[in-house]
Scaffold this motif. Sequence first.
Motif, PDB file in Angstrom:
ATOM      1  N   LEU A 141      76.976 -86.293  34.935  1.00 26.20           N
ATOM      2  CA  LEU A 141      75.546 -87.119  33.631  1.00 26.20           C
ATOM      3  C   LEU A 141      76.510 -87.768  32.651  1.00 26.20           C
ATOM      4  O   LEU A 141      76.227 -88.559  31.724  1.00 26.20           O
ATOM      5  CB  LEU A 141      75.285 -85.756  32.957  1.00 26.20           C
ATOM      6  N   LEU A 142      78.262 -86.590  32.346  1.00 27.49           N
ATOM      7  CA  LEU A 142      79.278 -88.196  31.474  1.00 27.49           C
ATOM      8  C   LEU A 142      79.570 -89.021  31.617  1.00 27.49           C
ATOM      9  O   LEU A 142      79.398 -90.143  31.179  1.00 27.49           O
ATOM     10  CB  LEU A 142      80.354 -87.316  31.775  1.00 27.49           C
ATOM     11  N   ASP A 143      79.389 -89.255  32.987  1.00 25.05           N
ATOM     12  CA  ASP A 143      79.613 -90.826  33.638  1.00 25.05           C
ATOM     13  C   ASP A 143      78.943 -91.285  33.849  1.00 25.05           C
ATOM     14  O   ASP A 143      78.585 -92.583  33.159  1.00 25.05           O
ATOM     15  CB  ASP A 143      79.581 -90.529  35.566  1.00 25.05           C
ATOM     16  N   PHE A 144      77.206 -91.369  33.511  1.00 24.71           N
ATOM     17  CA  PHE A 144      75.923 -91.914  33.237  1.00 24.71           C
ATOM     18  C   PHE A 144      76.155 -92.102  31.726  1.00 24.71           C
ATOM     19  O   PHE A 144      75.826 -92.890  31.519  1.00 24.71           O
ATOM     20  CB  PHE A 144      74.566 -91.284  33.944  1.00 24.71           C
ATOM     21  N   VAL A 145      76.372 -91.178  30.613  1.00 26.10           N
ATOM     22  CA  VAL A 145      76.381 -91.569  29.600  1.00 26.10           C
ATOM     23  C   VAL A 145      78.100 -92.604  29.633  1.00 26.10           C
ATOM     24  O   VAL A 145      77.128 -93.652  28.785  1.00 26.10           O
ATOM     25  CB  VAL A 145      77.052 -90.385  28.457  1.00 26.10           C
ATOM     26  N   GLY A 146      78.563 -93.065  30.281  1.00 27.50           N
ATOM     27  CA  GLY A 146      79.710 -94.070  29.720  1.00 27.50           C
ATOM     28  C   GLY A 146      78.782 -95.220  30.101  1.00 27.50           C
ATOM     29  O   GLY A 146      78.692 -96.601  29.589  1.00 27.50           O
ATOM     30  N   MET A 147      78.160 -95.334  31.239  1.00 26.45           N
ATOM     31  CA  MET A 147      77.442 -96.802  31.777  1.00 26.45           C
ATOM     32  C   MET A 147      76.079 -96.951  30.855  1.00 26.45           C
ATOM     33  O   MET A 147      76.105 -97.886  30.609  1.00 26.45           O
ATOM     34  CB  MET A 147      76.624 -96.007  33.487  1.00 26.45           C
ATOM     35  N   TYR A 148      75.201 -95.874  30.452  1.00 27.70           N
ATOM     36  CA  TYR A 148      74.254 -96.229  29.748  1.00 27.70           C
ATOM     37  C   TYR A 148      74.889 -96.410  28.580  1.00 27.70           C
ATOM     38  O   TYR A 148      74.668 -97.712  28.392  1.00 27.70           O
ATOM     39  CB  TYR A 148      73.305 -94.692  29.379  1.00 27.70           C
ATOM     40  N   VAL A 149      76.217 -96.297  28.073  1.00 24.21           N
ATOM     41  CA  VAL A 149      76.341 -96.919  26.758  1.00 24.21           C
ATOM     42  C   VAL A 149      77.097 -98.244  26.880  1.00 24.21           C
ATOM     43  O   VAL A 149      76.707 -99.656  25.843  1.00 24.21           O
ATOM     44  CB  VAL A 149      77.717 -96.041  26.872  1.00 24.21           C
ATOM     45  N   LEU A 150      77.540 -98.262  27.767  1.00 24.31           N
ATOM     46  CA  LEU A 150      77.984-100.599  28.227  1.00 24.31           C
ATOM     47  C   LEU A 150      76.573-101.308  28.490  1.00 24.31           C
ATOM     48  O   LEU A 150      76.285-101.799  27.996  1.00 24.31           O
ATOM     49  CB  LEU A 150      78.602-100.191  29.205  1.00 24.31           C
ATOM     50  N   VAL A 151      75.767-100.233  29.440  1.00 24.14           N
ATOM     51  CA  VAL A 151      74.482-101.775  29.639  1.00 24.14           C
ATOM     52  C   VAL A 151      73.722-101.864  28.581  1.00 24.14           C
ATOM     53  O   VAL A 151      73.552-102.616  28.528  1.00 24.14           O
ATOM     54  CB  VAL A 151      73.658-101.323  31.218  1.00 24.14           C
ATOM     55  N   PHE A 152      73.182-100.533  27.594  1.00 27.79           N
ATOM     56  CA  PHE A 152      72.461-101.010  26.868  1.00 27.79           C
ATOM     57  C   PHE A 152      72.851-101.542  25.312  1.00 27.79           C
ATOM     58  O   PHE A 152      71.915-102.164  25.041  1.00 27.79           O
ATOM     59  CB  PHE A 152      71.388 -99.821  26.215  1.00 27.79           C
ATOM     60  N   LEU A 153      74.288-101.717  25.470  1.00 26.68           N
ATOM     61  CA  LEU A 153      74.815-102.408  24.589  1.00 26.68           C
ATOM     62  C   LEU A 153      74.255-103.776  24.331  1.00 26.68           C
ATOM     63  O   LEU A 153      74.026-104.156  24.324  1.00 26.68           O
ATOM     64  CB  LEU A 153      76.011-101.934  24.325  1.00 26.68           C
ATOM     65  N   LEU A 154      74.683-104.068  26.036  1.00 26.80           N
ATOM     66  CA  LEU A 154      74.453-105.616  26.590  1.00 26.80           C
ATOM     67  C   LEU A 154      72.982-105.747  26.764  1.00 26.80           C
ATOM     68  O   LEU A 154      72.615-106.983  26.317  1.00 26.80           O
ATOM     69  CB  LEU A 154      75.042-105.458  28.445  1.00 26.80           C
ATOM     70  N   VAL A 155      72.576-105.280  26.952  1.00 28.96           N
ATOM     71  CA  VAL A 155      70.623-104.853  26.980  1.00 28.96           C
ATOM     72  C   VAL A 155      70.174-105.226  25.076  1.00 28.96           C
ATOM     73  O   VAL A 155      69.594-105.851  25.011  1.00 28.96           O
ATOM     74  CB  VAL A 155      69.934-104.040  27.060  1.00 28.96           C
ATOM     75  N   SER A 156      70.516-104.171  24.713  1.00 26.98           N
ATOM     76  CA  SER A 156      70.519-104.754  22.749  1.00 26.98           C
ATOM     77  C   SER A 156      70.817-105.749  22.297  1.00 26.98           C
ATOM     78  O   SER A 156      70.180-107.588  21.735  1.00 26.98           O
ATOM     79  CB  SER A 156      70.879-103.301  22.006  1.00 26.98           C
ATOM     80  N   LEU A 157      72.210-106.315  22.862  1.00 23.93           N
ATOM     81  CA  LEU A 157      73.447-107.564  22.594  1.00 23.93           C
ATOM     82  C   LEU A 157      72.217-108.834  22.870  1.00 23.93           C
ATOM     83  O   LEU A 157      71.742-109.503  22.141  1.00 23.93           O
ATOM     84  CB  LEU A 157      74.395-107.935  22.861  1.00 23.93           C
ATOM     85  N   ASN A 158      72.387-108.477  24.397  1.00 26.32           N
ATOM     86  CA  ASN A 158      70.725-109.854  25.135  1.00 26.32           C
ATOM     87  C   ASN A 158      69.497-110.049  24.538  1.00 26.32           C
ATOM     88  O   ASN A 158      69.154-110.961  24.258  1.00 26.32           O
ATOM     89  CB  ASN A 158      70.631-109.522  26.246  1.00 26.32           C
ATOM     90  N   LEU A 159      68.915-108.828  23.631  1.00 25.40           N
ATOM     91  CA  LEU A 159      67.652-109.381  22.996  1.00 25.40           C
ATOM     92  C   LEU A 159      67.582-110.022  21.765  1.00 25.40           C
ATOM     93  O   LEU A 159      66.705-110.244  21.711  1.00 25.40           O
ATOM     94  CB  LEU A 159      66.990-107.409  23.911  1.00 25.40           C
ATOM     95  N   HIS A 160      68.625-109.364  21.383  1.00 27.26           N
ATOM     96  CA  HIS A 160      68.533-110.842  19.546  1.00 27.26           C
ATOM     97  C   HIS A 160      69.215-111.262  20.474  1.00 27.26           C
ATOM     98  O   HIS A 160      68.797-112.740  19.395  1.00 27.26           O
ATOM     99  CB  HIS A 160      69.650-109.605  19.240  1.00 27.26           C
ATOM    100  N   ARG A 161      69.786-112.321  21.164  1.00 27.42           N
ATOM    101  CA  ARG A 161      70.449-113.006  21.513  1.00 27.42           C
ATOM    102  C   ARG A 161      68.515-114.223  21.979  1.00 27.42           C
ATOM    103  O   ARG A 161      69.349-115.411  21.630  1.00 27.42           O
ATOM    104  CB  ARG A 161      71.116-113.244  22.787  1.00 27.42           C
ATOM    105  N   ALA A 162      68.288-113.414  22.552  1.00 29.85           N
ATOM    106  CA  ALA A 162      66.334-113.973  23.350  1.00 29.85           C
ATOM    107  C   ALA A 162      65.798-114.299  21.550  1.00 29.85           C
ATOM    108  O   ALA A 162      64.539-114.577  21.838  1.00 29.85           O
ATOM    109  CB  ALA A 162      66.178-113.620  24.424  1.00 29.85           C
ATOM    110  N   GLY A 163      66.071-113.325  20.625  1.00 29.45           N
ATOM    111  CA  GLY A 163      65.290-113.353  18.966  1.00 29.45           C
ATOM    112  C   GLY A 163      64.424-112.143  19.220  1.00 29.45           C
ATOM    113  O   GLY A 163      63.474-112.324  18.428  1.00 29.45           O
ATOM    114  N   TRP A 164      64.523-111.654  20.302  1.00 24.00           N
ATOM    115  CA  TRP A 164      63.127-110.544  20.195  1.00 24.00           C
ATOM    116  C   TRP A 164      63.458-109.134  19.803  1.00 24.00           C
ATOM    117  O   TRP A 164      62.654-108.654  19.211  1.00 24.00           O
ATOM    118  CB  TRP A 164      62.969-109.625  21.610  1.00 24.00           C
ATOM    119  N   LEU A 165      64.998-108.865  18.962  1.00 22.98           N
ATOM    120  CA  LEU A 165      65.021-108.093  18.148  1.00 22.98           C
ATOM    121  C   LEU A 165      66.290-108.725  16.735  1.00 22.98           C
ATOM    122  O   LEU A 165      67.068-109.273  17.037  1.00 22.98           O
ATOM    123  CB  LEU A 165      66.417-106.757  19.416  1.00 22.98           C
ATOM    124  N   PRO A 166      65.908-108.490  15.563  1.00 20.57           N
ATOM    125  CA  PRO A 166      66.522-108.440  14.285  1.00 20.57           C
ATOM    126  C   PRO A 166      67.770-107.902  14.716  1.00 20.57           C
ATOM    127  O   PRO A 166      67.939-106.469  15.031  1.00 20.57           O
ATOM    128  CB  PRO A 166      65.777-107.506  13.249  1.00 20.57           C
TER     129      PRO A 166
END
Length: 230
Positions: free
Chosen positions: A79-104
Motif C-alpha cells: 500500500l505504501l508502494d502505491f502511495v508513492g506511485m499515486y503521488v507521482l502520477v496524480f501530480l502529472l495528471v493535475s499539472l496536465n489538466l492545468h496545462r490543457a486549461g481544464w483546471l485552474p
Amino acid sequence: MRVTWGEPNVKWCEATMCAWVNEPANAWSNLAYLAVALWCAWRWRVTGSRAMARFAWTTLLVGAFSFAFHATNNFATQLLDFVGMYVLVFLLVSLNLHRAGWLPRERVGAVHAGLTVGCTLLVPMMRLAQVPYQLVVLGAVLVIVGTELHLSRRADPRESYRDFWLAVGLMAAAAACSVADVTRVWCDPDNHWLQGHAAWHGLSALALLFTARHHAALEAGGLRPAPPRT
C-alpha cells in the motif's frame, strides 16, 4: 508483517529469501530512482526549476516506498508502494489538466491531494473485491499520455516533445519487462541480481528523468494553459 497484514496481490518471479531484504534484485534496483532524484535535486539547485524540485521529491518517494515493499513483501508496504506511485502520477495528471486549461492553477494542489488520498483509500476496497489495484496506476498513465498527446497538437512549434516520447518508449519497455516477469516468461527465481521487475525499476526511473526534462523545458518556456484550437 506478512502474517499481520497479509500478502500483496502479486508475486514477482524473484524467490523470497529469509533476510532483512527478501527480494534483493527487486529491492536494490530502486536505487535507480534515488539516482534520478539526486540528479533532479542538482538541476533544481543549479537552475531553480520548480519542475525539477517536484520530480526530486516525488521520485525519491517512489524509490523509498518501493524499496520498503520489495524488502518486506506484505500488503501494508505494498500500500505504501502505491502511495508513492499515486503521488507521482496524480501530480502529472493535475499539472496536465492545468496545462490543457481544464483546471485552474489554484486547484492543482487540491486535485492532486484528493486523487492521491481517494485512490489510496480505494486500494483496500479493490483488494476485497479482488480487483487489481494496479489498474489505477495504468489508468493514470493513460490519462497522462492522452493529455500530452492533446497538448502536443496545440504546442508552440518551438516546443520539443523529444524527451516526452523517449519517456513513453522507456515506460513501454519497462512495462514489457514487468509483464514478462509476472507472467513468468522471463523468470529465474534464484537470480538475485537481475529480474524483469528490477528492469522495470531501472527503465521507469530513466523514463522519469526524461519526463522531468520535458516538464522543466515547458516551465522554462512558460507553463501555461494551451490556447483553444480554432
